[in-house]
Write an enzyme that holds these catalytic residues in place. Structure first.
Site, short mmCIF file in Angstrom:
data_model
loop_
_atom_site.label_atom_id
_atom_site.label_comp_id
_atom_site.label_asym_id
_atom_site.label_seq_id
_atom_site.Cartn_x
_atom_site.Cartn_y
_atom_site.Cartn_z
N ASP A 1 -24.63 -33.77 72.63
CA ASP A 1 -24.16 -34.96 71.90
C ASP A 1 -23.77 -36.07 72.88
O ASP A 1 -23.35 -35.80 74.00
CB ASP A 1 -22.94 -34.57 71.04
CG ASP A 1 -22.63 -35.61 69.98
OD1 ASP A 1 -23.48 -36.49 69.74
OD2 ASP A 1 -21.53 -35.55 69.40
N TRP B 1 -24.00 -43.05 75.38
CA TRP B 1 -24.34 -43.20 76.79
C TRP B 1 -25.22 -44.44 76.98
O TRP B 1 -25.01 -45.24 77.90
CB TRP B 1 -25.07 -41.94 77.27
CG TRP B 1 -25.31 -41.85 78.74
CD1 TRP B 1 -24.50 -41.29 79.68
CD2 TRP B 1 -26.48 -42.33 79.45
NE1 TRP B 1 -25.07 -41.38 80.93
CE2 TRP B 1 -26.28 -42.02 80.82
CE3 TRP B 1 -27.65 -42.99 79.07
CZ2 TRP B 1 -27.22 -42.33 81.80
CZ3 TRP B 1 -28.59 -43.31 80.05
CH2 TRP B 1 -28.35 -42.97 81.41
N ARG C 1 -30.60 -46.87 71.93
CA ARG C 1 -30.17 -45.47 71.84
C ARG C 1 -31.20 -44.49 72.43
O ARG C 1 -30.86 -43.50 73.05
CB ARG C 1 -29.90 -45.10 70.38
CG ARG C 1 -28.67 -45.80 69.79
CD ARG C 1 -28.56 -45.49 68.30
NE ARG C 1 -28.55 -44.06 68.07
CZ ARG C 1 -27.47 -43.29 68.18
NH1 ARG C 1 -26.31 -43.82 68.48
NH2 ARG C 1 -27.56 -42.00 67.97
N ASN D 1 -30.56 -35.38 60.88
CA ASN D 1 -31.04 -36.45 61.77
C ASN D 1 -32.17 -37.29 61.16
O ASN D 1 -32.44 -38.40 61.61
CB ASN D 1 -31.50 -35.89 63.12
CG ASN D 1 -30.36 -35.47 64.03
OD1 ASN D 1 -30.51 -34.61 64.88
ND2 ASN D 1 -29.19 -36.09 63.87
N ILE E 1 -18.57 -28.64 64.71
CA ILE E 1 -19.70 -27.71 64.77
C ILE E 1 -20.97 -28.34 64.21
O ILE E 1 -22.08 -27.96 64.57
CB ILE E 1 -19.36 -26.40 64.00
CG1 ILE E 1 -18.12 -25.72 64.59
CG2 ILE E 1 -20.54 -25.43 63.99
CD1 ILE E 1 -18.22 -25.39 66.08
C1 FPP Z 1 -27.31 -36.29 70.03
O1 FPP Z 1 -26.84 -37.50 70.57
C2 FPP Z 1 -28.64 -35.94 70.51
C3 FPP Z 1 -29.74 -35.75 69.74
C4 FPP Z 1 -29.72 -35.90 68.27
C5 FPP Z 1 -31.06 -35.45 70.29
C6 FPP Z 1 -31.13 -34.62 71.54
C7 FPP Z 1 -32.43 -34.84 72.16
C8 FPP Z 1 -32.71 -34.87 73.47
C9 FPP Z 1 -31.71 -34.60 74.52
C10 FPP Z 1 -34.08 -35.24 73.89
C11 FPP Z 1 -34.95 -34.19 74.43
C12 FPP Z 1 -34.70 -32.83 73.97
C13 FPP Z 1 -35.49 -31.78 74.23
C14 FPP Z 1 -35.02 -30.44 73.81
C15 FPP Z 1 -36.79 -31.87 74.87
P1 FPP Z 1 -26.49 -38.70 69.59
O2 FPP Z 1 -27.71 -39.55 69.45
O3 FPP Z 1 -25.97 -38.18 68.29
O4 FPP Z 1 -25.37 -39.44 70.39
P2 FPP Z 1 -24.16 -40.31 69.80
O5 FPP Z 1 -23.22 -39.35 69.11
O6 FPP Z 1 -23.56 -40.93 71.03
O7 FPP Z 1 -24.73 -41.33 68.87
#
Ligand code: FPP
Length: 251
Positions: free
Chosen positions: A21, A26, A34, A69, A196
């Protein structure tokens, strides 16, 4: 002594699950889109997977895309799917070099076609690797998985192939996506959020929870080592009392 050396190899979790997360935050804190955060999260996936495999962890499950998502803006969903396809392709070498087998859990058939095809191809190419299973949770949610298991059990009983009296937690687990995978002993969530979020709801019944303040793109090998060291300093009682489990943990 570096952090890695502080890890007791005899008390290693065999399965670690991670809620990655903080990618979005970031990126936006840097004035970027994003998706830039997701792109930078790939290095954290690489570091965490190789570190876990080097240590001797047997299963690493990463929450890469939840059923919720899909509600994100279409451009972000498309970018995430494209990134997955590109990453599965570009990281094949890393998976092979580290003898890591790719697996996936979730409603995979409803992923975008190119993503599903690339996933199946990479799963197939890595199927003979045996050092660690990297399990991607894709189009996954814990409630979906539990409801799906209940639906399939109900269908079996309605068809007369399963005695309802035989339905207990041991049987129920056989209908889960994780049927051949032990429950995670350690669940890590990054970005300082203490939730969770519908991840492995059944399987984390006795998992130790570890919340890291690091945003996922900043998560490195040392952060994984810190989580494991923290886990190793906890007492896991499984509903019993300290005195009952001491002989087991002191072995
Ligand atoms: C959550 O951060 C992250 C995700 C929904 C996606 C995770 C995907 C990757 C790390 C890309 C590559 C993955 C693989 C396995 C090849 P968020 O977008 O919810 O962050 P935020 O809470 O700051 O908005």
């Amino acid at each position: 002594m570096d952090l890695k050396e502080k890890i007791d190899p005899d008390k290693l979790p065999s399965h670690i699950a991670i809620i990655m997360d903080g990618n979005g935050r970031w990126a936006t804190s840097r004035g970027e889109m994003r998706v830039f955060g997701h792109q930078n999260g790939v290095e954290s996936v690489r570091q965490t997977s190789t570190a876990a495999a080097e240590l001797g962890v047997k299963h690493l499950t990463l929450y890469a895309f939840s059923t919720e998502n899909w509600k994100r803006p279409k451009c972000e969903v498309d970018a995430l799917m494209n990134l997955l396809v590109l990453t599965l392709n570009s990281e094949l070498g890393t998976l092979m070099e580290n003898n890591i087998r790719l697996k996936a859990i979730g409603d995979l058939a409803h992923l975008q076609k190119n993503c599903y095809a690339q996933l199946i191809e990479t799963i197939d190419k890595t199927k003979d690797n045996n050092r660690m299973d990297l399990i991607l949770a894709l189009n996954y949610s814990g409630r979906w998985e539990i409801a799906e298991a209940a639906r399939r059990i109900a269908a079996e009983t309605a068809a007369g192939r399963l005695d309802p009296e035989k339905v207990d937690s041991e049987l129920f687990e056989k209908y889960l996506e994780t049927k051949d995978i032990p429950d995670p002993e350690l669940l890590i969530r990054t970005s300082g959020e203490n939730r969770i979020s519908n991840f492995l709801l059944w399987q984390i019944a006795y998992a130790e929870l570890y919340f890291s303040p690091k945003l996922w793109p900043d998560f490195r090998k040392n952060d994984l080592y810190e989580a494991i060291i923290d886990y190793q300093n906890r007492e896991r009682r499984f509903g019993m009392i300290s005195e009952q489990i001491k002989p087991v943990t002191d072995k």
